[in-house]
Design an enzyme around this catalytic site. Structure first.
Site, PDB file in Angstrom:
ATOM      1  N   CYS A 123       0.862  -1.180   0.000  1.00  0.00           N
ATOM      2  CA  CYS A 123       0.000   0.000   0.000  1.00  0.00           C
ATOM      3  C   CYS A 123       0.904   1.238   0.000  1.00  0.00           C
ATOM      4  CB  CYS A 123      -1.014  -0.003   1.143  1.00  0.00           C
ATOM      5  SG  CYS A 123      -0.345   0.195   2.791  1.00  0.00           S
ATOM      6  N   THR A 124       0.313   2.393   0.138  1.00  0.00           N
ATOM      7  CA  THR A 124       1.070   3.628  -0.014  1.00  0.00           C
ATOM      8  C   THR A 124       2.211   3.742   0.995  1.00  0.00           C
ATOM      9  OG1 THR A 124      -0.893   4.735  -0.855  1.00  0.00           O
ATOM     10  CG2 THR A 124       0.916   6.146  -0.140  1.00  0.00           C
ATOM     11  N   GLY A 125       1.869   3.781   2.278  1.00  0.00           N
ATOM     12  CA  GLY A 125       2.868   4.070   3.301  1.00  0.00           C
ATOM     13  C   GLY A 125       3.216   2.924   4.216  1.00  0.00           C
ATOM     14  N   ASN A 126       2.654   1.727   3.954  1.00  0.00           N
ATOM     15  CA  ASN A 126       2.909   0.557   4.794  1.00  0.00           C
ATOM     16  C   ASN A 126       2.696   0.892   6.268  1.00  0.00           C
ATOM     17  OD1 ASN A 126       5.624  -1.631   5.675  1.00  0.00           O
ATOM     18  ND2 ASN A 126       3.592  -2.252   5.076  1.00  0.00           N
ATOM     19  N   SER A 127       1.562   1.575   6.538  1.00  0.00           N
ATOM     20  CA  SER A 127       1.273   1.947   7.924  1.00  0.00           C
ATOM     21  C   SER A 127      -0.026   1.339   8.457  1.00  0.00           C
ATOM     22  CB  SER A 127       1.211   3.469   8.070  1.00  0.00           C
ATOM     23  OG  SER A 127       0.116   3.984   7.352  1.00  0.00           O
ATOM     24  N   CYS A 128      -1.002   1.085   7.573  1.00  0.00           N
ATOM     25  CA  CYS A 128      -2.307   0.582   8.032  1.00  0.00           C
ATOM     26  C   CYS A 128      -2.739  -0.679   7.288  1.00  0.00           C
ATOM     27  CB  CYS A 128      -3.402   1.632   7.844  1.00  0.00           C
ATOM     28  SG  CYS A 128      -3.150   3.163   8.719  1.00  0.00           S
ATOM     29  N   ARG A 129      -3.219  -0.492   6.058  1.00  0.00           N
ATOM     30  CA  ARG A 129      -3.850  -1.583   5.309  1.00  0.00           C
ATOM     31  C   ARG A 129      -2.930  -2.775   5.098  1.00  0.00           C
ATOM     32  NH1 ARG A 129      -5.602   2.771   0.979  1.00  0.00           N
ATOM     33  NH2 ARG A 129      -3.609   3.479   1.758  1.00  0.00           N
ATOM     34  N   SER A 130      -1.745  -2.536   4.592  1.00  0.00           N
ATOM     35  CA  SER A 130      -0.835  -3.654   4.342  1.00  0.00           C
ATOM     36  C   SER A 130      -0.350  -4.282   5.646  1.00  0.00           C
ATOM     37  CB  SER A 130       0.342  -3.214   3.471  1.00  0.00           C
ATOM     38  OG  SER A 130       1.000  -2.105   4.044  1.00  0.00           O
ATOM     39  N   SER A 161       4.955  -7.220   4.057  1.00  0.00           N
ATOM     40  CA  SER A 161       4.237  -6.046   3.559  1.00  0.00           C
ATOM     41  C   SER A 161       5.233  -4.922   3.361  1.00  0.00           C
ATOM     42  CB  SER A 161       3.128  -5.617   4.527  1.00  0.00           C
ATOM     43  OG  SER A 161       3.674  -5.098   5.722  1.00  0.00           O
ATOM     44  N   THR A 198       7.238  -3.581  11.029  1.00  0.00           N
ATOM     45  CA  THR A 198       7.873  -2.310  10.683  1.00  0.00           C
ATOM     46  C   THR A 198       7.354  -1.800   9.347  1.00  0.00           C
ATOM     47  OG1 THR A 198       9.722  -3.480   9.655  1.00  0.00           O
ATOM     48  CG2 THR A 198       9.986  -2.831  11.965  1.00  0.00           C
ATOM     49  N   ASP A 204       8.074  -0.621   5.912  1.00  0.00           N
ATOM     50  CA  ASP A 204       9.209  -0.847   5.022  1.00  0.00           C
ATOM     51  C   ASP A 204       8.905  -0.414   3.597  1.00  0.00           C
ATOM     52  OD1 ASP A 204      10.694  -2.218   7.086  1.00  0.00           O
ATOM     53  OD2 ASP A 204       9.399  -3.959   6.722  1.00  0.00           O
ATOM     54  N   CYS A 234      -4.446  -0.449  -2.431  1.00  0.00           N
ATOM     55  CA  CYS A 234      -4.951   0.885  -2.733  1.00  0.00           C
ATOM     56  C   CYS A 234      -4.529   1.258  -4.146  1.00  0.00           C
ATOM     57  CB  CYS A 234      -4.436   1.907  -1.732  1.00  0.00           C
ATOM     58  SG  CYS A 234      -2.657   2.163  -1.784  1.00  0.00           S
ATOM     59  N   CYS A 269       3.516   1.130  -7.952  1.00  0.00           N
ATOM     60  CA  CYS A 269       4.445   0.049  -7.642  1.00  0.00           C
ATOM     61  C   CYS A 269       5.149  -0.377  -8.926  1.00  0.00           C
ATOM     62  CB  CYS A 269       3.757  -1.113  -6.938  1.00  0.00           C
ATOM     63  SG  CYS A 269       2.915  -2.306  -7.968  1.00  0.00           S
ATOM     64  N   ASP A 274      -8.171   4.407   2.764  1.00  0.00           N
ATOM     65  CA  ASP A 274      -7.167   4.525   3.811  1.00  0.00           C
ATOM     66  C   ASP A 274      -7.847   4.988   5.095  1.00  0.00           C
ATOM     67  OD1 ASP A 274      -5.001   4.963   5.443  1.00  0.00           O
ATOM     68  OD2 ASP A 274      -3.986   6.349   4.085  1.00  0.00           O
TER      69      ASP A 274
END
Length: 134
Positions: free
Chosen positions: A8-15, A35, A62, A64, A81, A88, A104
């Site tokens: 996903c975009t920022g590898n903070s939530c969804r992934s 992820s 983390t 990444d 997303c 990608c 998101d």
């Protein structure tokens, strides 16, 4: 062993949520799961919180950037997303690609409870999709 990569975009939530569920719900002896994001935004505390509600601890995961070696070796790449899908790297030939176009939850506005409701909604959609991979 099958390699799965959630992007996903920022590898903070969804992934991160997808990775957490995949570790929990898919057979560890058959799949390797990671992820990443096209950027790194850090692990979102609300993602950690809603996964803890499910009894899944993702607090040590983390945020990444995409690892091109793993990306090129993956058997399944899942974009979560439109941003990740659009930005990608080109999916390698022969690799299965699924796209789960999820909002998101970090962009949700409102009270804490309304924002958490969006995280829970996204969590539910991801869980359903992970179970469909079994």
């Amino acid at each position: 062993m099958k390699k799965i990569y959630f992007l996903c975009t920022g590898n903070s939530c969804r992934s991160q949520i997808a990775e957490g569920y995949a570790h929990q719900l898919l057979p560890k002896s058959e799949v390797e799961v990671r992820s990443a994001g096209i950027e790194t935004h850090g692990l979102n505390p609300k993602a950690v919180q809603v996964m803890a509600e499910e009894g899944i601890d993702i607090s040590n995961q983390t945020s990444d950037l995409i690892d091109m070696d793993y990306f090129n070796q993956a058997d399944l790449i899942v974009t979560l997303c439109g941003d990740a899908k659009d930005h990608c790297p080109t999916i390698p030939k022969g690799v299965t690609h699924l796209h789960w176009d999820l909002q998101d939850p970090a962009q949700a506005v409102g009270s804490d409870e309304e924002i958490l409701a969006e995280f829970r909604k996204t969590r539910g959609l991801i869980k359903k999709n992970i179970l469909a991979l079994k």
